[in-house]
Write an enzyme that holds these catalytic residues in place. Sequence first.
Site, PDB file in Angstrom:
ATOM      1  N   CYS A 110     103.979 -71.219  19.633  1.00 17.50           N
ATOM      2  CA  CYS A 110     102.887 -71.432  21.093  1.00 17.50           C
ATOM      3  C   CYS A 110     103.456 -70.036  21.896  1.00 17.50           C
ATOM      4  O   CYS A 110     104.682 -69.028  21.788  1.00 17.50           O
ATOM      5  CB  CYS A 110     102.698 -73.060  21.724  1.00 17.50           C
ATOM      6  SG  CYS A 110     105.510 -73.306  22.026  1.00 17.50           S
TER       7      CYS A 110
ATOM      8  N   CYS B 207     107.233 -69.642  23.001  1.00 16.06           N
ATOM      9  CA  CYS B 207     107.780 -69.081  22.157  1.00 16.06           C
ATOM     10  C   CYS B 207     107.536 -67.162  23.340  1.00 16.06           C
ATOM     11  O   CYS B 207     108.313 -66.534  22.724  1.00 16.06           O
ATOM     12  CB  CYS B 207     107.297 -68.798  20.627  1.00 16.06           C
ATOM     13  SG  CYS B 207     107.340 -70.252  19.855  1.00 16.06           S
TER      14      CYS B 207
ATOM     15  N   ASP C  50      76.469 -55.122  30.655  1.00 12.93           N
ATOM     16  CA  ASP C  50      75.831 -53.611  29.552  1.00 12.93           C
ATOM     17  C   ASP C  50      74.343 -53.501  29.938  1.00 12.93           C
ATOM     18  O   ASP C  50      73.910 -55.040  29.984  1.00 12.93           O
ATOM     19  CB  ASP C  50      76.130 -53.342  28.480  1.00 12.93           C
ATOM     20  CG  ASP C  50      76.064 -51.865  27.827  1.00 12.93           C
ATOM     21  OD1 ASP C  50      76.015 -50.979  29.011  1.00 12.93           O
ATOM     22  OD2 ASP C  50      75.072 -52.193  26.837  1.00 12.93           O
TER      23      ASP C  50
END
Length: 761
Positions: free
Chosen positions: A14, A17, A423
């Site tokens: 997660c 961590c 783009d």
Amino acid sequence: MERLIELNVGGMTCAACANRIEKKLNRLDGVTATVNYATEKARARVPESISEDDLIAVVEKTGYTAFIDSPAAPPAAADPLRTRLILSVLLSVPVIVLAMVPAWQFDYWQWLSLTLAAPVVAYGGWPFHRAMAVNLRHGAATMDTLVSLGTLAAFGWSVWALFVGDAGMPGMTHPFSLTARGGDAIYLEAAAGVTTFLLAGRYLEARAKRRAGDALRSLLSLGAKTVTVVRASVSTEIPIDQLLVGDTFVVRPGEKVATDGVVVDGASALDLSLITGESVPVEVRAGDPVIGATVNAGGRLLVRATRVGADTQLAQMARLVEAAQDGKAAVQRLADRIAAVFVPVVLALAAGTLGYWLGTGGGVTGAFTAAVAVLIIACPCALGLATPTALLVGTGRGAQLGILIRGVTALESTRHVDTILLDKTGTVTTGVMSVVEVLPAAVPPALPAALSPGLPGALPAALPAALPAALPAALPAADVPSPAAALSAADLLRLAGAVEAASEHPLGRAIAAAAEAEGPLPPVKDFQATAGVGVRGTVEGRTVEVRRAASAGRDGTDEPPARVATWVDVVVDGRVEGRIALADAVRPTSAAAIRGLRDLGLDPILLTGDAEPVAKAVAAEVGIERVIAGVMPAGKVGAVSELQARGRSVAMVGDGVNDAAALAQADLGLAMGAGTDVAIEASDLTLVRGDLTAAVDAVRLSRRTLNTIRGNLFWAFAYNVAAIPLAAAGLLNPMIAGAAMALSSIFVVLNSLRLRTFKAA
């Protein structure tokens, strides 16, 4: 002197961590580190006194793994998470079925359930148990803590009931009952089911994270693998990694340019859309620079290498993609954010409940039953389903509509996006050159003076009165046509198409395709192609030459009209008989899509490597007010970063390799499905339909899916939290807690299924 070290970090479950590792690394003197949970990488700027081994040691001491590796390295062949998931599914399904269908509960069924559930809880749930141990060692509590404690409590209570209580007796059944049952209730299906459901969500999340590395591998694989180098007048084919700066190498028609360099001999047209995104091929000759991985569309080239390996523009683009992905903020999952507060509260309540009943003389059995009921009612069965089920239904519905959603991170991003960069080539336009105007030198008397410009062979709606005089004035004196011999637009296109039908040049193929659409083409004889100039041949006894126009405009100026990308002259028997304009056609649905994006509160901006006049014309046609033109890949990333620095939440829509870094840098990346694999893998959403209106549907569906997830999370907690006081008061036995869990799970699934009714705009 500082240097940059990159580590691959394993074992993170997660965002907490990642934060823990980052804090530990930053405690080292002179170290500035960032850890990205999504890409599982740590990037640290360190002084010379700090080595790679020092960083690895800190990460391992924190409870995780770390190693140095190349971003292009292939993933490991074995996937232990996948193995755990498959085994857990096979073993947990019969456990759940036996518990839910009392009629199938034969004698000693509970012992079979115990035999099947034990490997699921122990082996399948090991990642959660290990994470809980690591988190508790550092005084933290996450989703894994609640999962591990809940499943272990349910399993432990079941084992106690089987061996100490009456649940192990022959003929024991497991009906759904709201009355207290004492010590004979077992919850093996809860322990196995929760573990399996959450393993499935963890596996899907891991697959999405691995694709960040796949994008880099795909990008690097675009380069040539071998090169024909000329040394001492001898041509030798060697691996690309043996090419040296200063070597001269050969690029044949259809081959990729091996590395960045300068043309020594030859002339050709290069497809640079990989780098610039512009659809018009660029003519190169001796002295012109070339870029590695671009495609030679014409003649043979001899190139001298100026940059190799990590110094090439392709390698720099790979670094841009990686840096953009690594720099994107790690989005902590909604459940983890809530669990950070919810888990400690539940643990405290369970411990308090146990202590209260023991202290008031309630007995060990009663105290343990109440404490386990608190843990089980808080066990995140519905919480574990809240995100995966909504995501599964939402992504499934999206796939039916031509929209692929990467994961919950993409959904969260759509909620806050207020600006969208588009783009041009391949996104707003088709990305394919086509004939948009055929302009004869003079209008034949038999034809009307104004024709519709919509057909390839038609004349413009309003020809300038001075055109017959203006066009010859822009041409060499020897090429001045005779008005009496002028051809019609249809004949001009037919003759040009006949010659170009034998050409391999992208512009030639566009002219030939437009001519073939109007009817069959006559054969060509004596065909000849001159790289960088044009083609010529004999058609119906006449010498026809198609060549790049001396000037871009139809009136002799250098500015192309409207969105015309390039003009070619058609010379018949030595006389210029007219001119053909080619451009990248705008998608028919682009204008409607722009309106739809505005309705969603997004500000559209056209972002392209193409020339500004062409870009502005396309923007005006589809209703975009702001244009950023003439930018290379790094410029696109810079444009995204600049908007983000001003507080804008930016989405990016693109299709090419040149868009990949910007797609990764953006808060939300949307890739056109017809684009390159690199662009798709660097994005958060993929529009398989290749239609810009899919972007509108993608944002709508993503926002609705995210709202469903939020609703699921609310009700997943609401059911459990409402019953926690009852459990703590001893009024709720674990069986009722299990029933409440099942009810909340059913609600979450039904709420998620509502996404199947989503309809495209």
